[in-house]
Design a protein around this motif. Structure first.
Motif, mmCIF file in Angstrom:
data_model
loop_
_atom_site.group_PDB
_atom_site.id
_atom_site.type_symbol
_atom_site.label_atom_id
_atom_site.label_comp_id
_atom_site.label_asym_id
_atom_site.label_seq_id
_atom_site.Cartn_x
_atom_site.Cartn_y
_atom_site.Cartn_z
ATOM 1 N N ARG A 380 -9.490 46.151 52.027
ATOM 2 C CA ARG A 380 -9.862 47.258 51.144
ATOM 3 C C ARG A 380 -8.761 47.502 50.112
ATOM 4 O O ARG A 380 -7.579 47.294 50.375
ATOM 5 N N ASP A 381 -9.169 47.993 48.954
ATOM 6 C CA ASP A 381 -8.211 48.388 47.929
ATOM 7 C C ASP A 381 -7.768 49.829 48.163
ATOM 8 O O ASP A 381 -8.540 50.642 48.682
ATOM 9 N N PRO A 382 -6.548 50.172 47.742
ATOM 10 C CA PRO A 382 -6.152 51.587 47.734
ATOM 11 C C PRO A 382 -6.959 52.318 46.676
ATOM 12 O O PRO A 382 -7.170 51.801 45.574
ATOM 13 N N LEU A 383 -7.426 53.493 46.994
ATOM 14 C CA LEU A 383 -8.287 54.232 46.066
ATOM 15 C C LEU A 383 -7.542 55.300 45.282
ATOM 16 O O LEU A 383 -7.959 55.669 44.184
ATOM 17 N N VAL A 384 -6.470 55.825 45.857
ATOM 18 C CA VAL A 384 -5.675 56.848 45.167
ATOM 19 C C VAL A 384 -4.225 56.391 45.157
ATOM 20 O O VAL A 384 -3.595 56.265 46.211
ATOM 21 N N ILE A 385 -3.717 56.111 43.970
ATOM 22 C CA ILE A 385 -2.333 55.674 43.809
ATOM 23 C C ILE A 385 -1.599 56.717 42.973
ATOM 24 O O ILE A 385 -2.092 57.151 41.922
ATOM 25 N N TYR A 386 -0.436 57.128 43.442
ATOM 26 C CA TYR A 386 0.378 58.123 42.751
ATOM 27 C C TYR A 386 1.374 57.413 41.841
ATOM 28 O O TYR A 386 2.157 56.565 42.294
ATOM 29 N N SER A 387 1.344 57.750 40.569
ATOM 30 C CA SER A 387 2.165 57.035 39.582
ATOM 31 C C SER A 387 3.651 57.148 39.871
ATOM 32 O O SER A 387 4.420 56.232 39.548
ATOM 33 N N ASP A 388 4.076 58.249 40.470
ATOM 34 C CA ASP A 388 5.494 58.455 40.745
ATOM 35 C C ASP A 388 5.888 58.027 42.154
ATOM 36 O O ASP A 388 7.008 58.284 42.594
ATOM 37 N N LYS A 389 4.972 57.371 42.873
ATOM 38 C CA LYS A 389 5.274 56.928 44.236
ATOM 39 C C LYS A 389 4.917 55.455 44.428
ATOM 40 O O LYS A 389 4.523 55.047 45.515
ATOM 41 N N ILE A 390 5.049 54.671 43.380
ATOM 42 C CA ILE A 390 4.740 53.248 43.495
ATOM 43 C C ILE A 390 5.944 52.480 44.036
ATOM 44 O O ILE A 390 5.844 51.744 45.014
ATOM 45 N N THR A 391 7.095 52.680 43.432
ATOM 46 C CA THR A 391 8.316 52.031 43.905
ATOM 47 C C THR A 391 9.041 52.989 44.843
ATOM 48 O O THR A 391 9.618 53.994 44.410
ATOM 49 N N ILE A 392 8.981 52.684 46.131
ATOM 50 C CA ILE A 392 9.612 53.536 47.140
ATOM 51 C C ILE A 392 10.348 52.658 48.142
ATOM 52 O O ILE A 392 10.150 51.438 48.185
ATOM 53 N N ASP A 393 11.186 53.266 48.950
ATOM 54 C CA ASP A 393 11.968 52.545 49.952
ATOM 55 C C ASP A 393 11.079 52.230 51.157
ATOM 56 O O ASP A 393 10.684 53.140 51.902
ATOM 57 N N ASP A 394 10.766 50.966 51.363
ATOM 58 C CA ASP A 394 9.859 50.569 52.441
ATOM 59 C C ASP A 394 10.453 50.770 53.824
ATOM 60 O O ASP A 394 9.721 50.728 54.826
ATOM 61 N N THR A 395 11.750 50.975 53.905
ATOM 62 C CA THR A 395 12.365 51.208 55.220
ATOM 63 C C THR A 395 12.309 52.677 55.629
ATOM 64 O O THR A 395 12.493 53.012 56.801
ATOM 65 N N LYS A 396 12.030 53.553 54.666
ATOM 66 C CA LYS A 396 12.042 54.990 54.943
ATOM 67 C C LYS A 396 10.683 55.645 54.785
ATOM 68 O O LYS A 396 10.502 56.785 55.238
ATOM 69 N N HIS A 397 9.753 54.974 54.139
ATOM 70 C CA HIS A 397 8.466 55.593 53.839
ATOM 71 C C HIS A 397 7.312 54.700 54.288
ATOM 72 O O HIS A 397 7.465 53.486 54.443
#
Length: 613
Positions: A380-397
């Motif tokens: 499935r595709d993501p349906l709601v993407i937040y423009s300010d939360k695309i690049t985030i720390d994958d170890t913490k989030h």
């Protein structure tokens, strides 16, 4: 409703370019969670529930009810109370899809069993009272699965709104029914844009003696987004996400001791899901018509079906990767457990999954069954993407993982721990329909908790092939299925070393036989009662639990009617009903008044309450 964040959401045209990035990083985030928690063990049994309420108001003349579109105003006040003392609140409140909906949960999870079971009904009563403090004189909340006149031609909301809004583009529902939080409008618009047109919800109408094959041209349209639009006789057609996500449900979530116990509970509760959907059925009116189904599930499933014509198998795959067999709101497609009671033959569906994601998960140390599970969810595709939360720390989030995980709305959900929070492996049980009274809701919440613990402690075995679970889901929607239909169920639920043919392990049983037993099958009620006795609860706890179990037993036997059956009979016996399947405003007014009187203990209706208060 799932994962809700703060920030700016992207319209589908912009979000689509980030879909693969979100999926890739969602898998990275899951692997980080998995490897950090796969050996976690001995977590306490913690659990809780979610109950959704509908806000309604009565006209000054007392002749009609309307959906009141100010739940967000009430929620703002409840949120302020949470913020004053966030670590010590009795209840937690969350927005739901409809501007007329409120979701409430316990402030903290219940821990263990025993006297915690007494707290459930008290919590439900307290939640209802908390909301009622902020209601106006003409307003009420009701735990009703579906609002009868949602989407009818005449005004059904207060304040009123115009249809064909820019978000849902519905000919029946105004955009004003959607919660003002931007996630919900974005979700609505992006589902519509991704699939290439409005959702097309079609359910059978109840054919009464005077029901014409066609009532109006808009009711029967089955596929309005294509040039091949057709009409179906005796069909109720709906065209917006709000018809499904505007329904209310009753959900429970359980933290298990470790990942293996959670996987086993997930499997068995998935088999149990259609049984409980039938048992709790409480939605039989949609868009002002009596339907020929008893449950909301298929309506929601169709309301969020974002599959394109290619994914539906209607066109050759060019822009999409997979033909997908189900909506993203549906029953599960594979079992997860590695216990001795599991046989690979039970996973008898042709599972569609992303091979690249599967390989990444295998390389990351995930086993075959779990890797296929998540590789399947991530088609499935993501349906709601937040423009300010695309690049985030994958170890913490885990935002990208939750983006996909929380929009696969299946009958059960396997939930990993969350980063930075002391939460273990959980299972969310999602099929149950909300009931009219706090006692009824408490009975099903407690019974599902007892069943989870019994499955785990007694090593119960509910396995049947997934294909039979899917058939049970269809059966659960049938009119009065709780009393008249049969479901595939395992003959020997104590056999944890199965052998021989798969087909010999199960048979068709009625809900009454599954719960109350028959000559060659000990029903679940007896098993749960013996399990409760083994726990040595105090007198008060035993007395309360006994009432809950007896209520469930009598609902299963048919002595106490399901709310769907009772609702249909109420409509058909109403003096204003013309036996034409149409639920008039007068019928709805009297029906909702009756529901409120039952909820508020003004009257007692033994047909749906028995002798229980």
């Amino acid at each position: 409703m799932g994962f809700i964040a703060e920030g700016n959401t992207l319209v589908w045209e912009d979000a689509e370019q980030y879909a693969q990035y979100v999926k890739d990083h969602g898998i990275i985030q899951f692997l980080n969670i998995y490897n950090a928690n796969k050996d976690r063990f001995a977590d306490q049994f913690k659990w809780g529930d979610e109950v959704e309420y509908i806000l309604i108001s009565k006209d000054q003349d007392g002749k009609s009810f309307k959906l009141k579109l100010r739940a967000h105003e009430i929620l703002d006040k409840l949120f302020q109370e949470e913020k004053m003392n966030p670590d010590n609140v009795d209840y937690l409140w969350r927005p739901e899809y409809g501007r007329f909906m409120i979701e409430g949960t316990p402030g903290k999870p219940y821990i263990g069993m025993g006297r915690q079971l007494l707290a459930v009904q008290t919590s439900l009563q307290g939640r209802r009272a908390s909301v009622e403090r902020y209601l106006k004189q003409d307003e009420s909340i009701v735990t009703l699965a579906s609002y009868p006149l949602l989407g009818v031609k005449q005004t059904f909301t207060e304040p009123s709104g115009q249809v064909r809004g820019v978000v849902a583009e519905s000919q029946f529902l105004p955009d004003t029914v959607i919660n003002p939080h931007f996630r919900f409008s974005t979700l609505t618009a992006n589902i519509r844009k991704r699939r290439g047109g409005n959702v097309s919800i079609n359910i059978p109408m109840f054919k009464d003696t005077n029901t014409p094959a066609y009532l109006d041209s808009t009711t029967y349209i089955s596929s309005p987004s294509t040039s091949l639009s057709s009409t179906k006789p005796y069909n109720i057609y709906m065209d917006a996400m709000g018809f499904g996500m505007g329904c209310c449900c009753l959900q429970t979530t359980f933290q298990l001791s470790n990942i293996e116990e959670a996987r086993t509970v997930y499997d068995h509760m998935a088999v149990f899901a259609p049984i409980m959907l039938s048992l709790t059925a409480s939605s039989s009116i949609f868009k002002g018509y009596l339907s020929d189904i008893d449950a909301r599930w298929t309506v929601i499933s169709q309301s969020v079906d974002d599959r394109t014509p290619e994914e539906l198998g209607q066109r050759e795959l060019k822009h999409n990767k997979f033909v997908i067999n189900k909506s993203r709101y549906d029953s599960i497609d594979s079992f997860l457990s590695r216990s001795s009671s599991f046989r690979s033959e039970y996973n008898d569906l042709d599972l569609v999954y992303d091979k690249d994601i599967y390989n990444k998960l295998i390389e990351g140390g995930v086993d075959d069954l779990l890797a296929k599970h998540y590789a399947h969810l991530f088609i499935r595709d993501p349906l709601v993407i937040y423009s300010d939360k695309i690049t985030i720390d994958d170890t913490k989030h885990s935002d990208h993982f939750e983006n996909i995980q929380s929009t696969n709305w299946q009958t059960v959900r396997f939930k990993p721990p969350s980063p930075g929070v002391d939460i273990g492996w959980r299972v969310e049980f999602r099929p149950m329909e909300v009931q009219l009274t706090d006692f009824q809701n408490a009975a099903f919440i407690v019974f599902s908790a007892l069943m989870v613990k019994a499955v785990s402690d007694l090593k119960l075995n509910f396995y049947v092939p997934i294909s039979k679970v899917d058939e049970n889901m269809k059966t659960a929607h049938n009119r009065d299925s709780c009393r008249v239909d049969k479901f595939y169920f395992r003959k020997n639920i104590h056999n944890n070393s199965p052998n021989g043919s798969i087909e010999s392990e199960y048979e068709l049983m009625t809900i009454n036989e599954i719960f109350n037993g028959k000559s060659d099958f000990t029903g679940l009620i007896s098993i749960v009662k013996r399990y409760v006795q083994s726990l040595n609860f105090d007198f008060e706890t035993n007395q309360t639990i006994s009432k809950y179990i007896d209520f469930v037993s009598k609902r299963a036997s048919g002595e106490i009617k399901s709310i769907s059956t009772w609702t249909r009979e109420f409509v058909r016996n109403h003096p204003d009903y013309n036996h034409d399947s149409i639920v008039t405003e007068k019928i709805q007014t009297d029906y909702l008044a009756r529901c409120l009187d039952i909820t508020n203990n003004i009257i007692h209706d033994p047909e749906i309450q028995g002798n229980f208060n």
